[in-house]
Design an enzyme around this catalytic site. Structure first.
Site, mmCIF file in Angstrom:
data_model
loop_
_atom_site.group_PDB
_atom_site.id
_atom_site.type_symbol
_atom_site.label_atom_id
_atom_site.label_comp_id
_atom_site.label_asym_id
_atom_site.label_seq_id
_atom_site.Cartn_x
_atom_site.Cartn_y
_atom_site.Cartn_z
ATOM 1 N N SER A 211 0.795 -1.221 0.032
ATOM 2 C CA SER A 211 0.057 0.040 -0.006
ATOM 3 C C SER A 211 1.010 1.351 0.014
ATOM 4 O O SER A 211 1.872 1.227 0.882
ATOM 5 C CB SER A 211 -0.941 -0.023 1.182
ATOM 6 N N HIS B 274 -1.518 -1.595 -3.955
ATOM 7 C CA HIS B 274 -2.811 -1.322 -3.295
ATOM 8 C C HIS B 274 -2.972 0.321 -2.984
ATOM 9 O O HIS B 274 -2.087 0.933 -2.599
ATOM 10 C CB HIS B 274 -2.606 -2.183 -1.844
ATOM 11 N N ASP C 123 -5.331 3.193 -1.379
ATOM 12 C CA ASP C 123 -6.362 3.511 -0.097
ATOM 13 C C ASP C 123 -6.901 4.871 -0.732
ATOM 14 O O ASP C 123 -6.453 5.983 -0.357
ATOM 15 C CB ASP C 123 -5.510 3.273 0.854
ATOM 16 N N MET D 86 -9.622 7.553 0.791
ATOM 17 C CA MET D 86 -10.438 7.623 1.663
ATOM 18 C C MET D 86 -10.938 9.117 1.668
ATOM 19 O O MET D 86 -10.516 10.157 1.259
ATOM 20 C CB MET D 86 -9.464 7.910 2.981
ATOM 21 N N HIS E 297 -9.078 0.366 -3.205
ATOM 22 C CA HIS E 297 -9.639 -0.029 -1.769
ATOM 23 C C HIS E 297 -10.239 1.125 -1.244
ATOM 24 O O HIS E 297 -9.759 2.329 -1.224
ATOM 25 C CB HIS E 297 -8.593 -0.465 -0.668
ATOM 26 N N MET F 199 -12.520 3.439 0.551
ATOM 27 C CA MET F 199 -12.933 3.768 1.888
ATOM 28 C C MET F 199 -13.694 5.154 1.888
ATOM 29 O O MET F 199 -13.548 6.191 2.233
ATOM 30 C CB MET F 199 -11.908 3.985 2.938
ATOM 31 N N MET G 187 -10.688 -6.535 7.133
ATOM 32 C CA MET G 187 -9.595 -5.268 7.724
ATOM 33 C C MET G 187 -9.154 -5.631 9.097
ATOM 34 O O MET G 187 -9.936 -6.212 9.796
ATOM 35 C CB MET G 187 -10.585 -3.984 8.031
ATOM 36 N N ASP H 75 -5.747 -6.451 5.426
ATOM 37 C CA ASP H 75 -5.138 -5.192 5.462
ATOM 38 C C ASP H 75 -5.012 -4.535 6.572
ATOM 39 O O ASP H 75 -6.039 -4.320 7.242
ATOM 40 C CB ASP H 75 -6.100 -4.361 4.334
#
Ligand code: DX5
Ligand code: ZN
Length: 214
Positions: free
Chosen positions: A5, A30, A32, A34, A63, A65, A134, A172
């Site tokens: 990540s 990966h 992330d 957010m 991913h 979020m 998670m 993760d």
């Protein structure tokens, strides 16, 4: 598989960081995403995914979020995503969102927060390619691994044995050389590692060491 990540990578030298992943034995990158609403942090968005896609030789594991991820599936697909993982807790119409991802020709993942029971995925397990368990509360890198996760992984592996034997299980948060062996034994296929890779002295060597364990 190992999916580094970039959340805690050096963003001033992002190209260099992706080149390290290219050179390494990592399988995916990966990313992330957010939004500051679903999780108490804001990371980066579509332009960064597009930029990473220009340099990365590894598939992009996105991913999300974010709330209302169905609004952005098309945009992340266009930006170069290979997998899109949405949170169970953030989707009112999860079945529909999963099929929206698959209709884009992508692989669909569903992520579960630490407090969310794996049995809730039973009705949708055969529709998806991956479950992300998670192993910390989503929002930040560098947190402590939650020990109860092993039980969830084993339970999910059992549940998937009948419903979707090809299902990938991803973890993760807080993955290190210390816990990766036990995680693999519990049934994990894909390991995300952020801080452990990018805050190490030699990310390339750290990825190699993780890869040797799986
Ligand atoms: C946390 C993110 C993770 C994070 C993992 O919400 O989903 O991907 O980067 O970071 P580490 O490996 O530092 O726990
Ligand atoms: Zn993540």
């Amino acid at each position: 598989m190992i999916a580094p990540s970039i959340l805690n990578a050096d963003f001033l030298n992002l190209k260099k960081q992706i080149e390290i992943i290219n050179e390494s034995e990592a399988d995916w990158v990966h990313l992330d995403i957010m939004d500051g609403v679903y999780v108490p942090n804001i990371s980066f968005g579509i332009p960064i995914v597009e930029a990473v896609n220009k340099v990365s030789k590894k598939p992009l594991d996105v991913h999300l979020m974010i709330v209302n991820p169905e609004k952005y599936v098309g945009k992340f697909a266009k930006a170069g995503a290979y997998n899109i993982t949405v949170h169970y807790e953030a989707c009112t119409h999860l079945h529909s969102t999963v099929h929206q991802i698959k209709d884009q020709g992508l692989r669909a993942g569903v992520a579960l927060n630490p407090h969310t029971d794996v049995s809730l995925l039973r009705p949708i397990l055969s529709d998806i390619d991956m479950v992300l368990i998670m192993t910390v509360n989503p929002g930040f890198g560098g947190q402590q691994f939650i020990e109860f996760s092993y039980e969830k992984i084993r339970e999910l592996r059992n549940l998937a044995a009948n419903l979707n034997p090809d299902l990938l299980i991803q973890v993760d948060g807080g993955v290190t050389l210390e816990n990766i062996g036990k995680l693999k034994q519990s049934g994990v296929d894909v390991f995300v590692a952020g801080t452990f890779v990018f805050k190490s002295n030699d990310p390339l060597q750290t990825i190699r060491a993780l890869k040797e364990k799986v």
